[in-house]
Design an enzyme around this catalytic site. Structure first.
Site, mmCIF file in Angstrom:
data_model
loop_
_atom_site.group_PDB
_atom_site.id
_atom_site.type_symbol
_atom_site.label_atom_id
_atom_site.label_comp_id
_atom_site.label_asym_id
_atom_site.label_seq_id
_atom_site.Cartn_x
_atom_site.Cartn_y
_atom_site.Cartn_z
ATOM 1 N N ASP A 1 -10.557 -3.838 8.177
ATOM 2 C CA ASP A 1 -9.726 -4.878 8.776
ATOM 3 C C ASP A 1 -10.423 -5.472 10.001
ATOM 4 O O ASP A 1 -10.333 -6.679 10.252
ATOM 5 C CB ASP A 1 -8.364 -4.302 9.182
ATOM 6 C CG ASP A 1 -7.796 -3.415 8.080
ATOM 7 O OD1 ASP A 1 -6.810 -3.790 7.461
ATOM 8 O OD2 ASP A 1 -8.377 -2.330 7.837
ATOM 9 N N ARG B 1 0.819 -1.211 0.000
ATOM 10 C CA ARG B 1 0.000 0.000 0.000
ATOM 11 C C ARG B 1 0.854 1.262 0.000
ATOM 12 O O ARG B 1 0.457 2.292 -0.515
ATOM 13 C CB ARG B 1 -0.932 -0.004 1.219
ATOM 14 C CG ARG B 1 -2.075 -1.000 1.077
ATOM 15 C CD ARG B 1 -2.982 -0.972 2.293
ATOM 16 N NE ARG B 1 -3.956 -2.066 2.235
ATOM 17 C CZ ARG B 1 -4.181 -2.955 3.200
ATOM 18 N NH1 ARG B 1 -3.479 -2.893 4.319
ATOM 19 N NH2 ARG B 1 -5.089 -3.900 3.062
ATOM 20 N N ARG C 1 -12.946 -7.859 8.931
ATOM 21 C CA ARG C 1 -12.304 -9.121 8.545
ATOM 22 C C ARG C 1 -11.976 -9.937 9.791
ATOM 23 O O ARG C 1 -12.205 -11.147 9.841
ATOM 24 C CB ARG C 1 -11.015 -8.831 7.755
ATOM 25 C CG ARG C 1 -11.284 -8.398 6.332
ATOM 26 C CD ARG C 1 -10.021 -7.885 5.641
ATOM 27 N NE ARG C 1 -10.310 -7.524 4.252
ATOM 28 C CZ ARG C 1 -9.622 -6.633 3.541
ATOM 29 N NH1 ARG C 1 -8.598 -6.014 4.089
ATOM 30 N NH2 ARG C 1 -9.962 -6.376 2.302
ATOM 31 N N HIS D 1 -3.543 0.950 8.556
ATOM 32 C CA HIS D 1 -4.287 0.050 7.659
ATOM 33 C C HIS D 1 -3.229 -0.542 6.734
ATOM 34 O O HIS D 1 -2.960 -0.030 5.657
ATOM 35 C CB HIS D 1 -5.349 0.837 6.878
ATOM 36 C CG HIS D 1 -5.970 0.052 5.750
ATOM 37 N ND1 HIS D 1 -6.670 -1.104 5.943
ATOM 38 C CD2 HIS D 1 -5.982 0.263 4.412
ATOM 39 C CE1 HIS D 1 -7.095 -1.577 4.787
ATOM 40 N NE2 HIS D 1 -6.686 -0.768 3.840
HETATM 41 N N1 LIG Z 1 -8.775 1.887 2.874
HETATM 42 C C1 LIG Z 1 -9.225 0.709 2.515
HETATM 43 O O1 LIG Z 1 -9.694 -0.055 3.352
HETATM 44 C C2 LIG Z 1 -9.206 0.333 1.063
HETATM 45 C C3 LIG Z 1 -9.822 -0.818 0.588
HETATM 46 C C4 LIG Z 1 -9.792 -1.080 -0.767
HETATM 47 C C5 LIG Z 1 -9.154 -0.209 -1.628
HETATM 48 N N2 LIG Z 1 -8.525 0.880 -1.127
HETATM 49 C C6 LIG Z 1 -7.824 1.835 -1.966
HETATM 50 O O2 LIG Z 1 -8.771 2.579 -2.695
HETATM 51 C C7 LIG Z 1 -8.152 3.106 -3.843
HETATM 52 C C8 LIG Z 1 -9.011 2.855 -5.051
HETATM 53 O O3 LIG Z 1 -9.038 1.484 -5.353
HETATM 54 P P1 LIG Z 1 -9.818 0.953 -6.616
HETATM 55 O O4 LIG Z 1 -9.766 -0.526 -6.577
HETATM 56 O O5 LIG Z 1 -11.138 1.631 -6.668
HETATM 57 O O6 LIG Z 1 -8.927 1.511 -7.781
HETATM 58 P P2 LIG Z 1 -9.362 1.762 -9.279
HETATM 59 O O7 LIG Z 1 -8.110 1.868 -10.051
HETATM 60 O O8 LIG Z 1 -10.390 0.774 -9.686
HETATM 61 O O9 LIG Z 1 -10.077 3.183 -9.224
HETATM 62 C C9 LIG Z 1 -9.413 4.361 -8.975
HETATM 63 C C10 LIG Z 1 -10.125 5.452 -9.731
HETATM 64 O O10 LIG Z 1 -9.544 6.707 -9.419
HETATM 65 C C11 LIG Z 1 -9.583 7.460 -10.591
HETATM 66 N N3 LIG Z 1 -8.628 8.569 -10.548
HETATM 67 C C12 LIG Z 1 -7.285 8.507 -10.687
HETATM 68 N N4 LIG Z 1 -6.785 9.760 -10.621
HETATM 69 C C13 LIG Z 1 -7.814 10.610 -10.416
HETATM 70 C C14 LIG Z 1 -7.926 12.000 -10.271
HETATM 71 N N5 LIG Z 1 -6.868 12.786 -10.306
HETATM 72 N N6 LIG Z 1 -9.173 12.527 -10.101
HETATM 73 C C15 LIG Z 1 -10.247 11.732 -10.075
HETATM 74 N N7 LIG Z 1 -10.191 10.409 -10.195
HETATM 75 C C16 LIG Z 1 -8.990 9.851 -10.375
HETATM 76 C C17 LIG Z 1 -9.284 6.487 -11.681
HETATM 77 O O11 LIG Z 1 -9.722 6.989 -12.938
HETATM 78 C C18 LIG Z 1 -10.040 5.268 -11.231
HETATM 79 O O12 LIG Z 1 -11.346 5.219 -11.785
HETATM 80 C C19 LIG Z 1 -6.784 2.438 -3.919
HETATM 81 O O13 LIG Z 1 -5.846 3.322 -3.392
HETATM 82 C C20 LIG Z 1 -6.942 1.248 -3.023
HETATM 83 O O14 LIG Z 1 -5.718 0.806 -2.492
HETATM 84 C C21 LIG Z 1 -8.555 1.176 0.189
#
Ligand SMILES: NC(=O)c1ccc[n+]([C@@H]2O[C@H](COP(=O)([O-])OP(=O)(O)OC[C@H]3O[C@@H](n4cnc5c(N)ncnc54)[C@H](O)[C@@H]3O)[C@@H](O)[C@H]2O)c1
Ligand SMILES: NC(=O)c1ccc[n+]([C@@H]2O[C@H](COP(=O)([O-])OP(=O)(O)OC[C@H]3O[C@@H](n4cnc5c(N)ncnc54)[C@H](O)[C@@H]3O)[C@@H](O)[C@H]2O)c1
Ligand SMILES: NC(=O)c1ccc[n+]([C@@H]2O[C@H](COP(=O)([O-])OP(=O)(O)OC[C@H]3O[C@@H](n4cnc5c(N)ncnc54)[C@H](O)[C@@H]3O)[C@@H](O)[C@H]2O)c1
Ligand SMILES: NC(=O)c1ccc[n+]([C@@H]2O[C@H](COP(=O)([O-])OP(=O)(O)OC[C@H]3O[C@@H](n4cnc5c(N)ncnc54)[C@H](O)[C@@H]3O)[C@@H](O)[C@H]2O)c1
Lengths: 312, 312, 312, 312
Positions: free
Chosen positions: D146, D86, D149, D173
């Site tokens: 988490d 991450r 989970r 996280h």
């Molecule tokens: N905190 C948590 O518990 C948790 C859980 C799952 C995923 N995540 C995180 O969430 C984030 C998103 O994951 P995902 O699977 O949806 O990724 P993804 O790649 O499917 O989606 C990310 C989106 O962000 C958009 N994006 C990128 N730059 C941008 C900008 N400048 N302005 C607007 N939109 C923009 C992209 O076009 C894309 O659609 C990742 O960082 C992932 O690690 C966090």
């Protein structure tokens, strides 16, 4: 109650999510040839279990995981790629049905089967022949999704809630489908007579044509933009599942084997039908104009032609 | 968002319960002159808070408890006793409205008001005059309940889900009300053309008459058996509240001040209308037969006559 | 799935309403000796069916209506009147159990039974003897309601959501019940160590005493104000029903036949227990202080004494 | 109420779906740089609107679409690829925050912001500095996922419902996170004292270690199998959103700016905190063993080290 899902792709997994959130079944089981994927989907879904009504989620590459399902939704297949028509998918999909369905019927002998994989009408027809299941117990999700797209567009156009719009898309879940304008209504007013606040007809021929085209194009546009359609179909399929599991006798435009529906027969096609615990019941003979009936006949012909191409 | 309820009787408290279970508002406030009762109802409701979406419940004999409500539902009044007609209740109820409404409008100046107390059409008309509120912002629950009774009976009779039946009861919420048979539909089939599996007309004149009478008698029968009607009205009112709070633009047969609705005006009566965040919007001109229109006119006359008796 | 309810009074009917709104069963059947009332309640509930997940509601004065129920909730009995203690109700209630239960077990041989009628602990004990059912399959709603009252009061006192408070009331559903302070927690902090923002102990002895008394007095206060308690018990019972129907294995303080629970046995009393499809499973040995254990023993003695008075 | 979502990827779109199904907001707006994708997601979500509580869905590549949001969830960023940690994602993500957040704060000046993008603790810390928002109004989803989970795994291991397990994962996280075993409980029994039916300790050191590792590995395993995690995080984020929109004062392990939490400060890290309409309120000082506190300190150090690498 147990919901079985064949195919843990975009549609299958999203449908599992929607079904879990609505609490429709105590067990949700996913089957997919992609072992890593089906386990990962089941795991991700399980991690959210604390936030939804209690259920058990299982994922496996063994059809046995679907044993004793009450409803099985079939979503396995190749994803529709940008530019690809639903019919292009037929051949490979029918192969998948042939390889899975017989075993599935063995392990879940009393299940009602809902086909989602495209081209859904042809796949449903083939699946009936392959399985020998009674036509009531196997049908396709059909134009439930397309009808909800139509209602959304009409609701936006007219300025009322989608729940107050009653209209069906019938025929093939695909290019030859058609909205039944003549019988559609908005709060008991025939749709064609609905007027804007300033007295004009709300839905002239041009608007109808545009909206009908929009419905057909919707799937293509969504697929082009995001590579799949999954959210609306997840909810549409959940609605069908609920109609079966709760024995609702709800009227839904599912794709079922027709037998003299306005003279149309020997083809799976969507027309409004009563869905209940036994599967699909009586088809509803919605009044149609000659043009609409012609459209439905043409749609039947289109689906039949494809089916024939694949030896059905 | 805040839901205010005037009257913590059978209807008011049950409505609070349904609203809490559906999570429609973060605060549910009850006002009643009966101090002990309103506190007890609020306490009982609060004790279940762990099992529903988060909300705060308040109960008081001071109208101030309803301050800044977004929607206020008015259920205060005398319960309809066995044998008593809804119109008999009018006089005392109008007195209650006169004593509460001005202060209520002061403390909740932006609220949309939904009248439930019977005779609801007359009470709504009187309340508009007493309060001077714009007609959009104050209306009655009208025949939403009666229409759901009609749909339940039709659904049973025909053998489909109530959600697949689209039919309205219009006119007075009372003896002169009438179902709009001509425009009613079941899954896009005109109700009058619906056929039983053996081909007979499902709803002949005798069946229609019986069902229409059943709808009117329903309230009396429930009241005779249990002394009140509260469960269905609690859900019907919650549906109306949701239409307002979620700005649904849903078509519901609420009782609103008519102004040239098929020539009918200066009376509060139920006809399908678009309900949204601003209250009641455009009335929907459902096509009617001459007989139906005549029935609606007669119903308007009946309501007007009662209103006149009470000086409105 | 089918939910059967014995007694269509304030509790039985409200519970039916809550269960319908949450969609826990496809059939909800009510049985009551009061023919007019049970039919009226079923009718009123049916009229709202359009607004809830699909279900069928039946009401009858024939126990047969409960045939093949999966869960039966027993609420028949005399209402607790102001001033009357729960134990005063015992005699007549046990008579009712004796007259209904054998036939009920016949028509619904596989049901899990949840007793609600007061004095619930004695009635549960008596019902086990009368029916000869395995103790897992018949238990009382016990202090699920009292615990939710405790959580509501603690949540208000501390300023957190009721869902973040974990605390049980155990023992008799009645005057000798007691909160288990020592093991209670708020977001993983022992309740007794929770501090107010300014650092003081949030729940000193005085506050504990007041809240414990409040819990016991709650039912009396609600009954005094409104003549019955129905809303919170309706939700509490629905939670228990869900634990059974969804095979949740949820820990709930239900009243079950104890067998060497900290040495306590041969009495029905509420302690946290795992509730699942088979009924009540393992009892959970929550750590208690000597004082708490003493209180539980005394409560057991009180319940046993009453039971003995009625020949059990 | 309006829910704004930044990033319409796997997480953002799934979260929109879950929020729509639970009816948490009347408007759900999605913003993404990928014009085609954000429009397609909004379209797909809209097509299902008939099946969920009424809401409007908007999707745009203009931040303006989020104007006047009550809550904004930030999910924009690169997806975590198999093998990637991450923290590897940090740099590019912080760039995204820098480019969007200032404008976002302008158009939605009163919003509460929930960061989800990884590495969420570092991103939250950076976002607070970039925006200058008060720490209460911007926090990360942290270890809510988490913890769910952990509860799922413990529930499976012990044989009770996840809702009966109370346990938190705290810290980063990410890899340095840790379960708080000592304060965890199951139905008011300390988790460490829970015994299997045959009397053995249910959760010995080996089991704890395995489960703790499982929680950390979960995300990796899901991502390996399906390329993203979206379902559970969609529900976890919806739970946080509800806590804010419904002013729940629910205790959730979100990632907030600590200030002398057991001496830890100047870092964003997950510890149980009270979440309400104003955002994140008081942090809850859960009792910890020295080892746990040491683990939390180490986790803080790990997060701080990464933050420093990116100039924060
Ligand atoms: N905190 C948590 O518990 C948790 C859980 C799952 C995923 N995540 C995180 O969430 C984030 C998103 O994951 P995902 O699977 O949806 O990724 P993804 O790649 O499917 O989606 C990310 C989106 O962000 C958009 N994006 C990128 N730059 C941008 C900008 N400048 N302005 C607007 N939109 C923009 C992209 O076009 C894309 O659609 C990742 O960082 C992932 O690690 C966090
Ligand atoms: N009827 C409708 O309204 C509707 C709507 C959307 C999608 N669809 C159709 O649903 C189907 C699935 O779409 P998707 O987006 O989920 O595709 P997808 O590619 O994401 O998922 C398909 C899944 O099926 C699995 N699969 C393939 N062969 C299999 C086999 N022999 N046994 C088990 N699993 C197998 C794949 O591993 C994959 O996980 C497509 O045919 C699509 O066109 C229909
Ligand atoms: N419109 C409908 O569809 C519909 C359906 C059912 C009932 N109703 C009507 O709803 C009304 C309430 O019925 P109910 O069964 O709840 O009656 P109820 O007697 O149980 O409750 C009425 C409550 O109003 C309170 N009240 C009386 N005067 C008041 C005042 N001045 N200020 C505040 N509170 C006051 C009473 O104390 C009582 O608690 C009746 O008029 C009934 O006919 C309408
Ligand atoms: N355990 C709890 O937490 C809890 C909470 C609230 C109420 N209660 C108890 O629930 C019981 C019911 O309370 P209520 O307010 O609904 O009372 P009620 O008087 O409103 O209803 C009792 C119903 O039982 C019916 N009944 C009586 N004898 C019967 C028989 N032989 N067969 C079938 N039905 C019969 C009556 O006709 C009546 O409709 C009471 O004992 C009350 O103390 C328990």
């Amino acid at each position: 109650t147990k919901l079985g899902i064949v195919g843990a792709g975009a549609v299958g997994a999203t449908l599992a999510y929607a079904a879990l959130m609505r609490g429709v079944a105590q067990t949700v089981a996913l089957y997919d040839v992609n072992t890593a994927k089906v386990r990962a989907e089941a795991l991700d879904l399980s991690h959210g279990i604390q936030f939804v009504p209690m259920a058990h989620v299982e994922g496996s590459d063994d059809v046995e995981v679907l044993a004793d399902s009450d409803v099985v939704v079939f979503t396995a297949g190749a994803k529709q790629r940008p530019g690809q028509s639903r019919l292009d998918l037929a051949e490979s999909t029918i192969g998948i049905v042939r390889s899975i369905l017989p075993r599935l019927v063995e392990v879940a002998p009393d299940a009602v089967h809902v086909m989602v994989t495209n081209p859904v009408d042809v796949v449903t027809y083939a699946a009936l022949q392959i399985s020998g299941l009674p036509p009531a117990r196997l049908f396709g999700s059909g134009t439930v999704l397309d009808s909800s797209r139509l209602r959304f567009l009409l609701a936006e156009h007219i300025g009322v809630a989608a729940q107050s719009v009653h209209a069906y898309v019938v025929g093939e879940h695909g290019d030859s489908e058609l909205p039944l304008w003549d019988s559609a209504s908005v709060g008991s007013v025939p749709l064609l007579r609905w007027r804007t606040p300033d007295g004009a007809v709300a839905l002239d021929a041009a608007a109808r044509e545009r909206i009908a085209a929009d419905v057909v194009q919707s799937a293509y546009r969504v697929i082009e933009g995001k590579g799949a359609t999954n959210y609306a179909i997840g909810l549409a399929a959940t609605r069908i599942i609920e109609a079966v599991l709760y024995d609702e006798h709800r009227i839904l435009p599912v794709s079922s084997l027709l037998d003299d529906y306005y003279g149309i027969g020997d083809v799976c096609l969507s027309v409004p039908a009563i869905v209940h615990a036994g599967g699909v019941g009586d088809r509803v003979e919605v009044p149609m104009t000659d043009a609409e009936l012609g459209g439905l006949r043409a749609s039947a012909e289109a689906v039949r032609a494809t089916a024939r191409r694949f030896g059905f």
